[in-house]
Design a protein around this motif. Structure first.
Motif, short mmCIF file in Angstrom:
data_model
loop_
_atom_site.label_atom_id
_atom_site.label_comp_id
_atom_site.label_asym_id
_atom_site.label_seq_id
_atom_site.Cartn_x
_atom_site.Cartn_y
_atom_site.Cartn_z
N LEU A 144 22.57 -60.46 42.11
CA LEU A 144 21.71 -60.54 43.28
C LEU A 144 21.48 -62.00 43.67
N ILE A 145 21.26 -62.86 42.68
CA ILE A 145 21.12 -64.30 42.94
C ILE A 145 22.41 -64.86 43.52
N ALA A 146 23.55 -64.44 42.97
CA ALA A 146 24.84 -64.89 43.50
C ALA A 146 25.02 -64.42 44.94
N PHE A 147 24.58 -63.22 45.26
CA PHE A 147 24.68 -62.69 46.63
C PHE A 147 23.83 -63.53 47.59
N ILE A 148 22.59 -63.83 47.18
CA ILE A 148 21.71 -64.63 48.03
C ILE A 148 22.29 -66.03 48.24
N LEU A 149 22.80 -66.64 47.18
CA LEU A 149 23.41 -67.96 47.31
C LEU A 149 24.67 -67.90 48.18
N GLU A 150 25.42 -66.84 48.06
CA GLU A 150 26.64 -66.67 48.86
C GLU A 150 26.30 -66.59 50.35
N THR A 210 25.56 -52.32 41.41
CA THR A 210 24.93 -51.09 41.90
C THR A 210 25.67 -49.87 41.36
N VAL A 211 26.98 -49.91 41.36
CA VAL A 211 27.77 -48.80 40.80
C VAL A 211 27.50 -48.66 39.30
N MET A 212 27.37 -49.78 38.60
CA MET A 212 27.11 -49.76 37.16
C MET A 212 25.74 -49.11 36.87
N LEU A 213 24.71 -49.50 37.62
CA LEU A 213 23.39 -48.90 37.43
C LEU A 213 23.36 -47.43 37.83
N ASN A 264 18.15 -43.10 16.39
CA ASN A 264 18.47 -44.37 15.73
C ASN A 264 19.36 -45.27 16.59
N LYS A 265 19.92 -44.74 17.67
CA LYS A 265 20.75 -45.53 18.58
C LYS A 265 19.94 -46.11 19.74
N THR A 266 18.63 -45.95 19.73
CA THR A 266 17.78 -46.44 20.81
C THR A 266 17.92 -47.94 21.06
N PRO A 267 17.97 -48.79 20.01
CA PRO A 267 18.14 -50.23 20.29
C PRO A 267 19.45 -50.54 21.03
N PHE A 268 20.50 -49.83 20.72
CA PHE A 268 21.78 -50.05 21.41
C PHE A 268 21.66 -49.67 22.88
N TYR A 269 21.03 -48.51 23.15
CA TYR A 269 20.86 -48.08 24.54
C TYR A 269 19.95 -49.05 25.29
N SER A 270 18.91 -49.55 24.64
CA SER A 270 18.03 -50.54 25.27
C SER A 270 18.81 -51.81 25.62
N PHE A 271 19.69 -52.22 24.72
CA PHE A 271 20.52 -53.40 24.98
C PHE A 271 21.41 -53.18 26.20
N ILE A 272 22.04 -52.02 26.29
CA ILE A 272 22.93 -51.72 27.41
C ILE A 272 22.15 -51.73 28.73
N ILE A 289 20.07 -57.43 33.70
CA ILE A 289 20.34 -58.87 33.81
C ILE A 289 21.53 -59.12 34.73
N ILE A 290 22.57 -58.32 34.57
CA ILE A 290 23.75 -58.47 35.43
C ILE A 290 23.38 -58.22 36.89
N LEU A 291 22.54 -57.22 37.15
CA LEU A 291 22.11 -56.94 38.52
C LEU A 291 21.35 -58.14 39.10
N VAL A 292 20.44 -58.71 38.32
CA VAL A 292 19.66 -59.86 38.81
C VAL A 292 20.57 -61.06 39.07
N LEU A 293 21.50 -61.34 38.15
CA LEU A 293 22.40 -62.47 38.33
C LEU A 293 23.30 -62.28 39.54
#
Length: 166
Positions: free
Chosen positions: A27-33, A52-55, A7-15, A21-25
């Motif tokens: 990564l975009i910040a890294f490329i712009l930097e 990367t550490v978070m993932l 029953n906690k699957t939606p929460f884990y999917s959100f995390i 999303i954070i990784l993609v954002l």
């Protein structure tokens, strides 16, 4: 006894989605930097280090969905991941209760693992491993209670089988 945290699957999917999303954002910040701003200079690698550490932490924490069923004559264990890419390591085991020898719950820092020792015909003992990191303390306590009951029943049965009747 049935125990599940499905029953906690939606929460884990959100995390996991939030981490992606954070990784993609970042990564975009890294490329712009690197290409445009050059504010951090040689230390722009920091922008990739944090997500990367978070993932890596999410990956190492194991499979979030755990299901246990001890109703009937068999024990059912299921431990699966919600991401399709990581679902190759899903564990689904079913065996008779009398084959359970013992179990062990190992807690290291914030990671929990269940080791189940099962007797087998070909080899003496098979060790099955399940991730309990995402389970609550109450759920782990209930799981231990149920497994203790099965191990105790198996111990009493083996003592009865060893007695000699004259």
């Amino acid at each position: 006894m049935r125990l599940s945290n499905r029953n906690k699957t939606p929460f884990y999917s959100f995390i996991y989605s939030l981490a992606g999303i954070i990784l993609v954002l970042w990564l975009i910040a890294f490329i712009l930097e690197i290409n445009k701003f050059d504010v951090l200079g040689d230390k722009s690698w920091v922008l990739l280090f944090i997500p990367t550490v978070m993932l890596l932490f999410l990956y190492l924490s194991g499979r979030p969905i755990f299901e246990y069923d001890s109703d009937g004559e068999a024990l059912n264990f299921r431990n699966c991941h919600i991401l399709f890419l990581l679902s190759q390591n899903n564990a689904k085991d079913e065996f008779p209760k009398y084959k359970l020898i013992k179990y062990n719950v190992v807690n290291v820092l914030m990671f929990s693992t269940l080791y189940v020792y099962v007797s087998s015909k070909k080899s003496n003992v098979v060790i099955l491993k399940y991730d309990l990191t995402f389970m609550t303390k109450k759920e782990i306590k209930d799981l231990k209670f149920s497994l203790n009951k099965v191990v105790k029943t198996n111990g009493e049965t083996s003592k009865d089988d060893n007695t000699v009747i004259d």
